[in-house]
Design a protein around this motif. Structure first.
Motif, PDB file in Angstrom:
ATOM      1  N   CYS A   1       0.827  -1.182   0.000  1.00 26.51           N
ATOM      2  CA  CYS A   1       0.000   0.000   0.000  1.00 26.51           C
ATOM      3  C   CYS A   1       0.878   1.256   0.000  1.00 26.51           C
ATOM      4  CB  CYS A   1      -0.914  -0.013   1.219  1.00 26.51           C
ATOM      5  SG  CYS A   1      -1.942   1.434   1.343  1.00 26.51           S
ATOM      6  N   TYR A   2       1.917   1.249   0.798  1.00 23.69           N
ATOM      7  CA  TYR A   2       2.747   2.446   0.947  1.00 23.69           C
ATOM      8  C   TYR A   2       3.379   2.856  -0.378  1.00 23.69           C
ATOM      9  CZ  TYR A   2       6.004   5.707   3.087  1.00 23.69           C
ATOM     10  OH  TYR A   2       6.692   6.838   3.429  1.00 23.69           O
ATOM     11  N   PHE A   3       3.902   1.912  -1.104  1.00 23.73           N
ATOM     12  CA  PHE A   3       4.591   2.237  -2.355  1.00 23.73           C
ATOM     13  C   PHE A   3       3.621   2.475  -3.514  1.00 23.73           C
ATOM     14  CE2 PHE A   3       7.838  -0.098   0.026  1.00 23.73           C
ATOM     15  CZ  PHE A   3       8.799   0.913   0.087  1.00 23.73           C
ATOM     16  N   SER A   4       2.433   1.901  -3.444  1.00 27.30           N
ATOM     17  CA  SER A   4       1.479   2.078  -4.530  1.00 27.30           C
ATOM     18  C   SER A   4       0.520   3.245  -4.293  1.00 27.30           C
ATOM     19  CB  SER A   4       0.666   0.794  -4.726  1.00 27.30           C
ATOM     20  OG  SER A   4      -0.108   0.535  -3.585  1.00 27.30           O
ATOM     21  N   SER A   5       0.656   3.919  -3.175  1.00 32.21           N
ATOM     22  CA  SER A   5      -0.247   5.019  -2.844  1.00 32.21           C
ATOM     23  C   SER A   5      -0.031   6.198  -3.780  1.00 32.21           C
ATOM     24  CB  SER A   5      -0.011   5.467  -1.400  1.00 32.21           C
ATOM     25  OG  SER A   5      -0.817   6.580  -1.104  1.00 32.21           O
ATOM     26  N   LYS A   6      -1.123   6.772  -4.238  1.00 32.68           N
ATOM     27  CA  LYS A   6      -1.065   7.939  -5.120  1.00 32.68           C
ATOM     28  C   LYS A   6      -1.014   9.243  -4.314  1.00 32.68           C
ATOM     29  CE  LYS A   6      -2.078   5.601  -9.010  1.00 32.68           C
ATOM     30  NZ  LYS A   6      -1.038   4.635  -9.209  1.00 32.68           N
ATOM     31  N   LEU A   7      -1.436   9.182  -3.058  1.00 31.59           N
ATOM     32  CA  LEU A   7      -1.460  10.377  -2.219  1.00 31.59           C
ATOM     33  C   LEU A   7      -0.103  10.597  -1.554  1.00 31.59           C
ATOM     34  CD1 LEU A   7      -4.882   9.760  -0.452  1.00 31.59           C
ATOM     35  CD2 LEU A   7      -4.430  11.261  -2.388  1.00 31.59           C
ATOM     36  N   PRO A   8       0.399  11.830  -1.567  1.00 31.27           N
ATOM     37  CA  PRO A   8       1.692  12.086  -0.928  1.00 31.27           C
ATOM     38  C   PRO A   8       1.678  11.835   0.580  1.00 31.27           C
ATOM     39  CG  PRO A   8       0.886  14.056  -2.080  1.00 31.27           C
ATOM     40  CD  PRO A   8      -0.155  13.008  -2.201  1.00 31.27           C
ATOM     41  N   SER A   9       0.521  12.024   1.220  1.00 30.22           N
ATOM     42  CA  SER A   9       0.448  11.841   2.673  1.00 30.22           C
ATOM     43  C   SER A   9       0.325  10.373   3.085  1.00 30.22           C
ATOM     44  CB  SER A   9      -0.748  12.609   3.240  1.00 30.22           C
ATOM     45  OG  SER A   9      -1.952  12.040   2.757  1.00 30.22           O
ATOM     46  N   ARG A  10       0.051   9.504   2.116  1.00 27.23           N
ATOM     47  CA  ARG A  10      -0.126   8.065   2.363  1.00 27.23           C
ATOM     48  C   ARG A  10      -1.294   7.804   3.312  1.00 27.23           C
ATOM     49  NH1 ARG A  10       3.450   8.327  -1.162  1.00 27.23           N
ATOM     50  NH2 ARG A  10       5.517   7.463  -1.026  1.00 27.23           N
ATOM     51  N   SER A  11      -2.269   8.736   3.371  1.00 29.82           N
ATOM     52  CA  SER A  11      -3.390   8.589   4.290  1.00 29.82           C
ATOM     53  C   SER A  11      -4.283   7.403   3.935  1.00 29.82           C
ATOM     54  CB  SER A  11      -4.224   9.871   4.325  1.00 29.82           C
ATOM     55  OG  SER A  11      -4.764  10.152   3.051  1.00 29.82           O
ATOM     56  N   ASP A  12      -4.229   6.939   2.708  1.00 32.50           N
ATOM     57  CA  ASP A  12      -5.028   5.762   2.344  1.00 32.50           C
ATOM     58  C   ASP A  12      -4.421   4.474   2.886  1.00 32.50           C
ATOM     59  OD1 ASP A  12      -2.903   6.133   0.573  1.00 32.50           O
ATOM     60  OD2 ASP A  12      -3.952   5.168  -1.092  1.00 32.50           O
ATOM     61  N   CYS A  13      -3.262   4.556   3.493  1.00 33.63           N
ATOM     62  CA  CYS A  13      -2.594   3.367   4.045  1.00 33.63           C
ATOM     63  C   CYS A  13      -2.796   3.226   5.556  1.00 33.63           C
ATOM     64  CB  CYS A  13      -1.105   3.424   3.747  1.00 33.63           C
ATOM     65  SG  CYS A  13      -0.718   3.297   2.000  1.00 33.63           S
ATOM     66  N   ILE A  14      -3.531   4.140   6.163  1.00 31.22           N
ATOM     67  CA  ILE A  14      -3.689   4.109   7.621  1.00 31.22           C
ATOM     68  C   ILE A  14      -4.421   2.844   8.076  1.00 31.22           C
ATOM     69  CG2 ILE A  14      -4.810   5.240   9.580  1.00 31.22           C
ATOM     70  CD1 ILE A  14      -4.133   7.916   8.217  1.00 31.22           C
ATOM     71  N   ALA A  15      -5.544   2.516   7.457  1.00 31.52           N
ATOM     72  CA  ALA A  15      -6.313   1.339   7.868  1.00 31.52           C
ATOM     73  C   ALA A  15      -5.516   0.033   7.703  1.00 31.52           C
ATOM     74  CB  ALA A  15      -7.635   1.265   7.119  1.00 31.52           C
ATOM     75  N   PRO A  16      -4.871  -0.197   6.544  1.00 36.49           N
ATOM     76  CA  PRO A  16      -4.073  -1.435   6.434  1.00 36.49           C
ATOM     77  C   PRO A  16      -2.905  -1.479   7.431  1.00 36.49           C
ATOM     78  CG  PRO A  16      -4.501  -0.560   4.253  1.00 36.49           C
ATOM     79  CD  PRO A  16      -4.980   0.469   5.237  1.00 36.49           C
ATOM     80  N   ARG A  17      -2.303  -0.323   7.688  1.00 32.66           N
ATOM     81  CA  ARG A  17      -1.182  -0.274   8.645  1.00 32.66           C
ATOM     82  C   ARG A  17      -1.682  -0.589  10.056  1.00 32.66           C
ATOM     83  NH1 ARG A  17       0.985   4.153  11.977  1.00 32.66           N
ATOM     84  NH2 ARG A  17      -1.035   4.945  11.379  1.00 32.66           N
ATOM     85  N   ASP A  18      -2.810   0.015  10.451  1.00 32.99           N
ATOM     86  CA  ASP A  18      -3.378  -0.255  11.774  1.00 32.99           C
ATOM     87  C   ASP A  18      -3.764  -1.722  11.922  1.00 32.99           C
ATOM     88  OD1 ASP A  18      -3.018   2.376  12.471  1.00 32.99           O
ATOM     89  OD2 ASP A  18      -5.146   2.929  12.237  1.00 32.99           O
ATOM     90  N   ASP A  19      -4.326  -2.299  10.872  1.00 32.50           N
ATOM     91  CA  ASP A  19      -4.703  -3.709  10.887  1.00 32.50           C
ATOM     92  C   ASP A  19      -3.467  -4.598  11.046  1.00 32.50           C
ATOM     93  OD1 ASP A  19      -6.774  -5.598  10.802  1.00 32.50           O
ATOM     94  OD2 ASP A  19      -6.378  -6.008   8.684  1.00 32.50           O
ATOM     95  N   TYR A  20      -2.417  -4.250  10.343  1.00 27.74           N
ATOM     96  CA  TYR A  20      -1.162  -5.012  10.440  1.00 27.74           C
ATOM     97  C   TYR A  20      -0.579  -4.918  11.851  1.00 27.74           C
ATOM     98  CZ  TYR A  20       3.767  -6.156   9.922  1.00 27.74           C
ATOM     99  OH  TYR A  20       5.008  -6.686  10.099  1.00 27.74           O
ATOM    100  N   MET A  21      -0.582  -3.703  12.423  1.00 27.45           N
ATOM    101  CA  MET A  21      -0.019  -3.517  13.760  1.00 27.45           C
ATOM    102  C   MET A  21      -0.835  -4.281  14.809  1.00 27.45           C
ATOM    103  SD  MET A  21       2.734  -1.878  13.375  1.00 27.45           S
ATOM    104  CE  MET A  21       3.169  -1.257  14.975  1.00 27.45           C
TER     105      MET A  21
END
Length: 66
Positions: free
Chosen positions: A1-21
């Motif tokens: 998600c982090y590398f494929s994100s189109k947004l500079p803030s990577r805010s679309d990766c918050i949910a997958p990151r939280d789920d992983y953690m």
């Protein structure tokens, strides 16, 4: 998600990151178990003060009653 994100803030990766953690460290699960244990302890103390029998369920390995 982090590398494929189109947004500079990577805010679309918050949910997958939280789920992983959560999967890795179980922070929410541990908090929930502690909350349940605190309620059980409170119920036990109230029942003990009233003179009735109340068992505390152990969530440790073994899963028996104490």
């Amino acid at each position: 998600c982090y590398f494929s994100s189109k947004l500079p803030s990577r805010s679309d990766c918050i949910a997958p990151r939280d789920d992983y953690m959560e999967c890795l460290h179980h922070f929410k699960e541990i908090a929930r178990v502690r909350t349940i244990q605190a309620v059980e302890r409170d119920n036990y103390m109230k029942e003990k003060a009233n003179g009735t029998d109340h068992k505390i369920i152990s969530l440790e390995s073994g899963g028996g009653f104490s």
